[in-house]
Design a protein around this motif. Structure first.
Motif, short mmCIF file in Angstrom:
data_model
loop_
_atom_site.label_atom_id
_atom_site.label_comp_id
_atom_site.label_asym_id
_atom_site.label_seq_id
_atom_site.Cartn_x
_atom_site.Cartn_y
_atom_site.Cartn_z
N ASP A 1 2.59 44.14 4.10
CA ASP A 1 3.21 42.91 4.65
C ASP A 1 4.33 43.26 5.61
O ASP A 1 4.50 42.62 6.65
CB ASP A 1 3.75 42.05 3.50
CG ASP A 1 2.63 41.43 2.66
OD1 ASP A 1 1.47 41.38 3.19
OD2 ASP A 1 2.90 40.98 1.54
N LYS B 1 4.60 42.23 9.24
CA LYS B 1 5.77 41.52 9.76
C LYS B 1 6.37 42.25 10.94
O LYS B 1 6.76 41.64 11.94
CB LYS B 1 6.82 41.35 8.66
CG LYS B 1 6.37 40.49 7.48
CD LYS B 1 6.15 39.05 7.93
CE LYS B 1 5.74 38.18 6.74
NZ LYS B 1 5.42 36.79 7.15
N GLU C 1 4.20 41.69 13.77
CA GLU C 1 4.42 40.34 14.30
C GLU C 1 5.75 40.24 15.03
O GLU C 1 5.85 39.62 16.09
CB GLU C 1 4.37 39.32 13.16
CG GLU C 1 2.97 39.14 12.57
CD GLU C 1 2.96 38.14 11.42
OE1 GLU C 1 4.06 37.63 11.10
OE2 GLU C 1 1.88 37.88 10.87
#
Length: 390
Positions: free
Chosen positions: A58, A62, A65
Protein backbone atom coordinates in the motif's frame (compact mmCIF):
# COMPACT_ATOMS: atom_id res chain seq x y z
CA UNK A 1 -0.98 -50.27 35.70
CA UNK A 2 0.89 -48.00 33.43
CA UNK A 3 4.67 -47.36 33.53
CA UNK A 4 5.96 -43.89 32.97
CA UNK A 5 9.63 -42.89 32.50
CA UNK A 6 10.70 -39.52 33.87
CA UNK A 7 12.19 -37.43 31.12
CA UNK A 8 14.63 -35.82 33.54
CA UNK A 9 15.91 -38.70 35.73
CA UNK A 10 14.92 -41.49 33.44
CA UNK A 11 13.42 -43.54 36.24
CA UNK A 12 10.39 -45.68 35.65
CA UNK A 13 7.42 -45.57 37.87
CA UNK A 14 4.02 -47.02 37.60
CA UNK A 15 0.75 -45.25 37.90
CA UNK A 16 -2.78 -46.46 37.75
CA UNK A 17 -5.02 -45.90 34.86
CA UNK A 18 -6.80 -42.99 36.40
CA UNK A 19 -3.60 -41.13 37.20
CA UNK A 20 -2.25 -42.03 33.79
CA UNK A 21 -5.35 -40.73 32.12
CA UNK A 22 -5.09 -37.59 34.16
CA UNK A 23 -1.46 -37.13 33.27
CA UNK A 24 -2.17 -37.95 29.65
CA UNK A 25 -4.93 -35.43 29.66
CA UNK A 26 -2.61 -32.85 31.11
CA UNK A 27 0.02 -33.64 28.57
CA UNK A 28 -2.44 -33.50 25.79
CA UNK A 29 -3.83 -30.20 27.02
CA UNK A 30 -0.34 -28.82 27.33
CA UNK A 31 0.61 -30.00 23.88
CA UNK A 32 -2.61 -28.68 22.47
CA UNK A 33 -2.09 -25.33 24.12
CA UNK A 34 1.52 -25.28 22.99
CA UNK A 35 0.44 -26.23 19.52
CA UNK A 36 -2.33 -23.74 19.63
CA UNK A 37 0.07 -21.17 21.00
CA UNK A 38 2.57 -22.00 18.30
CA UNK A 39 -0.09 -21.88 15.67
CA UNK A 40 -1.37 -18.65 17.05
CA UNK A 41 2.11 -17.23 17.10
CA UNK A 42 2.66 -18.51 13.59
CA UNK A 43 -0.62 -17.06 12.47
CA UNK A 44 0.25 -13.81 14.18
CA UNK A 45 3.66 -13.74 12.57
CA UNK A 46 2.11 -14.63 9.25
CA UNK A 47 -0.53 -11.97 9.79
CA UNK A 48 2.21 -9.54 10.76
CA UNK A 49 4.20 -10.50 7.72
CA UNK A 50 1.14 -10.27 5.47
CA UNK A 51 0.14 -7.01 7.05
CA UNK A 52 3.67 -5.74 6.68
CA UNK A 53 3.70 -6.80 3.08
CA UNK A 54 0.31 -5.30 2.48
CA UNK A 55 1.37 -2.11 4.20
CA UNK A 56 4.53 -2.08 2.18
CA UNK A 57 2.49 -2.69 -0.97
CA UNK A 58 0.00 0.00 0.00
CA UNK A 59 2.84 2.31 0.87
CA UNK A 60 4.41 1.63 -2.49
CA UNK A 61 1.08 2.27 -4.19
CA UNK A 62 0.61 5.43 -2.18
CA UNK A 63 4.13 6.50 -3.00
CA UNK A 64 3.45 5.79 -6.65
CA UNK A 65 0.18 7.69 -6.49
CA UNK A 66 1.90 10.53 -4.65
CA UNK A 67 4.62 10.52 -7.29
CA UNK A 68 1.99 10.53 -10.00
CA UNK A 69 0.13 13.32 -8.23
CA UNK A 70 3.36 15.24 -7.85
CA UNK A 71 4.11 14.76 -11.53
CA UNK A 72 0.57 15.73 -12.40
CA UNK A 73 0.71 18.72 -10.07
CA UNK A 74 4.02 19.75 -11.56
CA UNK A 75 2.51 19.30 -15.02
CA UNK A 76 -0.53 21.37 -14.00
CA UNK A 77 1.74 24.06 -12.58
CA UNK A 78 3.77 23.99 -15.75
CA UNK A 79 0.65 24.15 -17.89
CA UNK A 80 -0.71 26.90 -15.69
CA UNK A 81 2.53 28.82 -15.96
CA UNK A 82 2.59 28.24 -19.70
CA UNK A 83 -1.06 29.30 -19.98
CA UNK A 84 -0.39 32.41 -17.91
CA UNK A 85 2.70 33.20 -19.95
CA UNK A 86 0.77 32.56 -23.14
CA UNK A 87 -2.09 34.75 -21.98
CA UNK A 88 0.33 37.46 -20.89
CA UNK A 89 2.19 37.22 -24.18
CA UNK A 90 -1.10 37.33 -26.09
CA UNK A 91 -2.28 40.37 -24.15
CA UNK A 92 1.08 42.07 -24.50
CA UNK A 93 1.12 41.29 -28.22
CA UNK A 94 -2.46 42.59 -28.59
CA UNK A 95 -1.52 45.63 -26.54
CA UNK A 96 1.52 46.26 -28.72
CA UNK A 97 -0.58 45.69 -31.86
CA UNK A 98 -3.28 48.02 -30.52
CA UNK A 99 -0.70 50.65 -29.64
CA UNK A 100 0.83 50.23 -33.07
CA UNK A 101 -2.58 50.54 -34.67
CA UNK A 102 -3.30 53.64 -32.62
CA UNK A 103 0.00 55.15 -33.70
CA UNK A 104 -0.73 54.26 -37.34
CA UNK A 105 -4.26 55.65 -37.01
CA UNK A 106 -2.87 58.80 -35.43
CA UNK A 107 -0.32 59.23 -38.22
CA UNK A 108 -2.94 58.50 -40.88
CA UNK A 109 -5.36 60.92 -39.22
CA UNK A 110 -2.70 63.62 -39.13
CA UNK A 111 -1.86 62.94 -42.78
CA UNK A 112 -5.57 63.08 -43.72
CA UNK A 113 -6.03 66.24 -41.69
CA UNK A 114 -3.00 67.83 -43.28
CA UNK A 115 -4.15 66.76 -46.75
CA UNK A 116 -7.72 67.96 -46.16
CA UNK A 117 -6.49 71.20 -44.63
CA UNK A 118 -4.18 71.79 -47.58
CA UNK A 119 -7.00 70.88 -49.98
CA UNK A 120 -9.46 73.22 -48.26
CA UNK A 121 -6.87 75.99 -48.09
CA UNK A 122 -6.30 75.61 -51.82
CA UNK A 123 -10.06 75.58 -52.46
CA UNK A 124 -10.56 78.57 -50.17
CA UNK A 125 -7.77 80.42 -51.93
CA UNK A 126 -9.30 79.50 -55.28
CA UNK A 127 -12.77 80.60 -54.14
CA UNK A 128 -11.33 83.82 -52.74
CA UNK A 129 -9.61 84.48 -56.06
CA UNK A 130 -12.85 83.79 -57.94
CA UNK A 131 -14.79 86.03 -55.56
CA UNK A 132 -12.25 88.78 -55.97
CA UNK A 133 -12.34 88.31 -59.73
CA UNK A 134 -16.12 88.63 -59.81
CA UNK A 135 -16.00 91.55 -57.40
CA UNK A 136 -13.44 93.18 -59.66
CA UNK A 137 -15.68 92.45 -62.63
CA UNK A 138 -18.59 94.05 -60.82
CA UNK A 139 -16.40 96.99 -59.89
CA UNK A 140 -15.46 97.45 -63.51
CA UNK A 141 -19.10 97.23 -64.51
CA UNK A 142 -20.78 99.27 -61.79
CA UNK A 143 -18.25 101.06 -59.59
CA UNK A 144 -15.02 103.02 -59.89
CA UNK A 145 -12.80 102.54 -62.94
CA UNK A 146 -9.39 101.40 -61.69
CA UNK A 147 -6.29 103.38 -62.58
CA UNK A 148 -8.10 106.30 -64.24
CA UNK A 149 -10.64 109.01 -63.46
CA UNK A 150 -14.22 108.70 -64.67
CA UNK A 151 -13.76 111.53 -67.18
CA UNK A 152 -10.58 109.96 -68.52
CA UNK A 153 -12.37 106.65 -68.84
CA UNK A 154 -15.18 108.18 -70.91
CA UNK A 155 -12.74 110.09 -73.11
CA UNK A 156 -10.68 106.97 -73.74
CA UNK A 157 -13.75 104.88 -74.57
CA UNK A 158 -14.95 107.53 -77.03
CA UNK A 159 -11.53 107.96 -78.68
CA UNK A 160 -11.34 104.19 -79.27
CA UNK A 161 -14.33 104.46 -81.62
CA UNK A 162 -14.08 108.01 -82.93
CA UNK A 163 -12.36 107.13 -86.22
CA UNK A 164 -14.78 104.34 -87.10
CA UNK A 165 -18.12 105.12 -85.47
CA UNK A 166 -18.10 108.86 -84.79
CA UNK A 167 -16.39 110.50 -87.77
CA UNK A 168 -18.69 113.54 -87.77
CA UNK A 169 -19.00 113.89 -83.99
CA UNK A 170 -17.54 116.28 -81.43
CA UNK A 171 -16.90 115.30 -77.83
CA UNK A 172 -15.14 117.65 -75.47
CA UNK A 173 -15.17 119.66 -72.28
CA UNK A 174 -17.87 122.28 -71.77
CA UNK A 175 -15.71 125.37 -71.27
CA UNK A 176 -18.50 127.95 -71.61
CA UNK A 177 -19.38 129.21 -68.14
CA UNK A 178 -20.95 132.47 -69.29
CA UNK A 179 -24.32 131.39 -67.95
CA UNK A 180 -22.89 130.83 -64.50
CA UNK A 181 -22.54 127.05 -64.72
CA UNK A 182 -21.35 124.41 -67.10
CA UNK A 183 -21.56 120.69 -67.63
CA UNK A 184 -18.62 118.36 -67.95
CA UNK A 185 -18.78 117.24 -71.62
CA UNK A 186 -20.90 117.95 -74.68
CA UNK A 187 -21.44 115.50 -77.53
CA UNK A 188 -22.62 116.84 -80.90
CA UNK A 189 -22.88 115.02 -84.20
CA UNK A 190 -23.58 116.38 -87.70
CA UNK A 191 -24.61 115.00 -91.05
CA UNK A 192 -22.61 115.42 -94.26
CA UNK A 193 -24.27 118.77 -94.89
CA UNK A 194 -23.23 120.08 -91.47
CA UNK A 195 -26.69 119.86 -89.92
CA UNK A 196 -26.74 118.86 -86.27
CA UNK A 197 -28.16 115.37 -85.78
CA UNK A 198 -27.95 115.01 -82.01
CA UNK A 199 -26.50 116.78 -78.98
CA UNK A 200 -25.97 115.41 -75.47
CA UNK A 201 -24.93 117.19 -72.26
CA UNK A 202 -22.86 114.82 -70.06
CA UNK A 203 -22.19 115.20 -66.34
CA UNK A 204 -19.57 112.86 -64.76
CA UNK A 205 -19.76 112.12 -61.04
CA UNK A 206 -17.18 109.97 -59.25
CA UNK A 207 -16.87 109.74 -55.47
CA UNK A 208 -14.20 107.71 -53.66
CA UNK A 209 -15.03 105.44 -50.74
CA UNK A 210 -12.97 107.66 -48.46
CA UNK A 211 -15.16 110.71 -49.09
CA UNK A 212 -16.76 111.79 -45.81
CA UNK A 213 -19.87 113.47 -47.27
CA UNK A 214 -21.67 111.04 -49.54
CA UNK A 215 -23.70 112.49 -52.42
CA UNK A 216 -26.69 111.04 -54.21
CA UNK A 217 -27.38 111.09 -57.94
CA UNK A 218 -30.55 113.02 -57.21
CA UNK A 219 -28.41 115.97 -56.04
CA UNK A 220 -27.18 116.69 -59.58
CA UNK A 221 -30.21 116.18 -61.81
CA UNK A 222 -31.67 119.66 -61.52
CA UNK A 223 -28.38 121.40 -62.35
CA UNK A 224 -27.80 119.02 -65.27
CA UNK A 225 -31.23 119.84 -66.71
CA UNK A 226 -30.41 123.54 -66.41
CA UNK A 227 -27.08 123.10 -68.22
CA UNK A 228 -28.77 121.07 -71.00
CA UNK A 229 -31.27 123.83 -71.69
CA UNK A 230 -28.72 126.64 -71.50
CA UNK A 231 -26.33 124.87 -73.89
CA UNK A 232 -29.27 123.90 -76.12
CA UNK A 233 -28.57 120.16 -76.00
CA UNK A 234 -31.31 117.70 -76.91
CA UNK A 235 -30.46 115.10 -74.24
CA UNK A 236 -28.89 115.10 -70.76
CA UNK A 237 -26.98 112.09 -69.35
CA UNK A 238 -25.52 111.68 -65.85
CA UNK A 239 -22.61 109.21 -65.88
CA UNK A 240 -22.20 108.29 -62.22
CA UNK A 241 -20.34 106.10 -59.79
CA UNK A 242 -22.30 107.43 -56.82
CA UNK A 243 -24.56 105.15 -54.73
CA UNK A 244 -22.56 102.09 -55.70
CA UNK A 245 -24.88 99.70 -53.85
CA UNK A 246 -28.11 101.15 -55.23
CA UNK A 247 -29.70 98.46 -57.40
CA UNK A 248 -31.73 101.03 -59.33
CA UNK A 249 -28.57 102.41 -60.93
CA UNK A 250 -26.75 99.08 -61.13
CA UNK A 251 -29.30 97.33 -63.33
CA UNK A 252 -28.97 99.34 -66.52
CA UNK A 253 -30.00 102.65 -68.12
CA UNK A 254 -32.31 104.63 -65.82
CA UNK A 255 -34.83 106.89 -67.59
CA UNK A 256 -35.66 109.94 -65.44
CA UNK A 257 -37.46 111.84 -68.20
CA UNK A 258 -40.66 111.74 -66.13
CA UNK A 259 -38.97 114.36 -63.95
CA UNK A 260 -36.51 116.03 -66.31
CA UNK A 261 -37.12 115.98 -70.06
CA UNK A 262 -34.90 113.66 -72.10
CA UNK A 263 -32.61 112.82 -69.16
CA UNK A 264 -30.95 109.49 -68.31
CA UNK A 265 -28.71 108.18 -65.50
CA UNK A 266 -26.14 105.51 -66.37
CA UNK A 267 -23.07 103.69 -65.06
CA UNK A 268 -19.79 104.13 -67.01
CA UNK A 269 -20.15 100.80 -68.83
CA UNK A 270 -23.25 102.19 -70.59
CA UNK A 271 -21.51 105.35 -71.82
CA UNK A 272 -20.90 104.21 -75.41
CA UNK A 273 -24.18 102.19 -75.65
CA UNK A 274 -26.12 105.28 -74.51
CA UNK A 275 -24.56 107.47 -77.21
CA UNK A 276 -25.20 104.76 -79.79
CA UNK A 277 -28.87 104.35 -78.83
CA UNK A 278 -29.61 108.08 -78.88
CA UNK A 279 -27.57 108.60 -82.05
CA UNK A 280 -29.32 105.77 -83.92
CA UNK A 281 -32.68 107.13 -82.83
CA UNK A 282 -31.72 110.57 -84.12
CA UNK A 283 -30.45 109.15 -87.40
CA UNK A 284 -33.67 107.22 -87.91
CA UNK A 285 -35.69 110.32 -87.08
CA UNK A 286 -33.63 112.24 -89.58
CA UNK A 287 -34.39 109.60 -92.19
CA UNK A 288 -38.09 109.76 -91.49
CA UNK A 289 -38.03 113.55 -91.49
CA UNK A 290 -36.46 113.47 -94.96
CA UNK A 291 -39.10 111.02 -96.10
CA UNK A 292 -41.81 113.23 -94.62
CA UNK A 293 -40.50 116.22 -96.52
CA UNK A 294 -40.46 114.18 -99.70
CA UNK A 295 -43.99 112.97 -99.13
CA UNK A 296 -45.25 116.45 -98.44
CA UNK A 297 -43.55 117.78 -101.55
CA UNK A 298 -45.29 115.12 -103.57
CA UNK A 299 -48.67 115.62 -101.88
CA UNK A 300 -48.61 112.04 -100.59
CA UNK A 301 -50.72 111.02 -97.66
CA UNK A 302 -48.48 111.05 -94.59
CA UNK A 303 -50.62 108.59 -92.64
CA UNK A 304 -48.35 105.66 -93.50
CA UNK A 305 -45.28 107.66 -92.56
CA UNK A 306 -46.74 108.50 -89.16
CA UNK A 307 -47.53 104.83 -88.63
CA UNK A 308 -43.96 103.91 -89.53
CA UNK A 309 -42.66 106.59 -87.23
CA UNK A 310 -44.81 105.20 -84.42
CA UNK A 311 -43.59 101.70 -85.22
CA UNK A 312 -40.02 102.93 -85.01
CA UNK A 313 -40.68 104.55 -81.67
CA UNK A 314 -42.23 101.35 -80.35
CA UNK A 315 -39.34 99.32 -81.77
CA UNK A 316 -36.81 101.63 -80.22
CA UNK A 317 -38.59 101.40 -76.87
CA UNK A 318 -38.68 97.59 -77.14
CA UNK A 319 -34.98 97.40 -78.05
CA UNK A 320 -34.17 99.76 -75.22
CA UNK A 321 -36.17 97.61 -72.81
CA UNK A 322 -34.47 94.39 -74.03
CA UNK A 323 -31.04 95.96 -73.68
CA UNK A 324 -31.92 97.12 -70.16
CA UNK A 325 -33.11 93.65 -69.16
CA UNK A 326 -29.92 92.03 -70.50
CA UNK A 327 -27.76 94.41 -68.52
CA UNK A 328 -29.93 93.77 -65.46
CA UNK A 329 -29.68 90.02 -65.93
CA UNK A 330 -25.88 90.20 -66.25
CA UNK A 331 -25.55 92.17 -63.01
CA UNK A 332 -27.94 89.78 -61.20
CA UNK A 333 -25.94 86.74 -62.38
CA UNK A 334 -22.74 88.28 -61.06
CA UNK A 335 -24.44 89.03 -57.71
CA UNK A 336 -25.74 85.45 -57.45
CA UNK A 337 -22.31 84.01 -58.27
CA UNK A 338 -20.67 86.16 -55.59
CA UNK A 339 -23.26 85.07 -53.00
CA UNK A 340 -22.81 81.40 -53.96
CA UNK A 341 -19.03 81.65 -53.65
CA UNK A 342 -19.37 83.43 -50.31
CA UNK A 343 -21.63 80.59 -49.12
CA UNK A 344 -19.11 77.97 -50.35
CA UNK A 345 -16.35 79.80 -48.51
CA UNK A 346 -18.41 79.81 -45.30
CA UNK A 347 -19.07 76.06 -45.66
CA UNK A 348 -15.37 75.35 -46.19
CA UNK A 349 -14.55 77.40 -43.11
CA UNK A 350 -17.15 75.36 -41.19
CA UNK A 351 -15.54 72.08 -42.51
CA UNK A 352 -12.16 73.26 -41.22
CA UNK A 353 -13.74 73.85 -37.78
CA UNK A 354 -15.25 70.33 -37.86
CA UNK A 355 -11.82 68.91 -38.68
CA UNK A 356 -10.39 70.73 -35.69
CA UNK A 357 -13.12 69.25 -33.44
CA UNK A 358 -12.46 65.77 -34.89
CA UNK A 359 -8.75 66.18 -34.17
CA UNK A 360 -9.55 67.14 -30.55
CA UNK A 361 -11.65 64.01 -30.19
CA UNK A 362 -8.98 61.67 -31.63
CA UNK A 363 -6.43 63.17 -29.23
CA UNK A 364 -8.75 62.16 -26.36
CA UNK A 365 -8.83 58.46 -27.41
CA UNK A 366 -7.28 56.07 -24.83
CA UNK A 367 -6.89 52.28 -24.58
CA UNK A 368 -9.51 52.16 -21.84
CA UNK A 369 -12.00 54.02 -24.03
CA UNK A 370 -11.30 51.64 -26.91
CA UNK A 371 -11.84 48.58 -24.63
CA UNK A 372 -14.83 50.04 -22.80
CA UNK A 373 -17.34 47.72 -24.49
CA UNK A 374 -14.95 44.72 -24.68
CA UNK A 375 -15.02 42.90 -21.26
CA UNK A 376 -12.37 40.37 -22.31
CA UNK A 377 -9.82 43.00 -23.32
CA UNK A 378 -10.70 45.12 -20.28
CA UNK A 379 -10.11 42.11 -17.98
CA UNK A 380 -6.77 41.34 -19.64
CA UNK A 381 -5.59 44.90 -19.26
CA UNK A 382 -6.75 44.82 -15.62
CA UNK A 383 -4.71 41.61 -15.05
CA UNK A 384 -1.70 43.27 -16.63
CA UNK A 385 -2.07 46.22 -14.27
CA UNK A 386 -2.34 43.82 -11.29
CA UNK A 387 0.78 41.93 -12.41
CA UNK A 388 2.69 45.18 -12.79
CA UNK A 389 1.58 46.41 -9.35
CA UNK A 390 2.54 42.99 -7.82
Amino acid sequence: MNEIICPHCHKAFKIDDTAFAEILKQVRDSEFEREIHERIEGAVELAKANTKNELQTDASKKDAEIAKLRVKLESIETEKELAVNKAVNTVERQRDELSGQLEIMDREQKIRESSLKEKYEIELKSKDEIIERYKDMKVRLSTKMLGETLEQHCEIEFEKLRATAFKNAEFGKDNDSSSGSKGDYIYREYDEAGNEIISIMFEMKNEGDETAAKHKNEDFLKELDKDRNEKKCEYAVLVTLLEAENDLYNTGIVDVSHRYDKMYVIRPQFFIPMITLLRNAALNSLKYKAELALVRSQNIDITTFEDDLEAFKNGFARNYDLAGRKFTSAIEDIEKTIKLLEKTKAELMSSENNLRLANDKIQDVTVKRLTRNNPTMAAKFADLDDDKSA
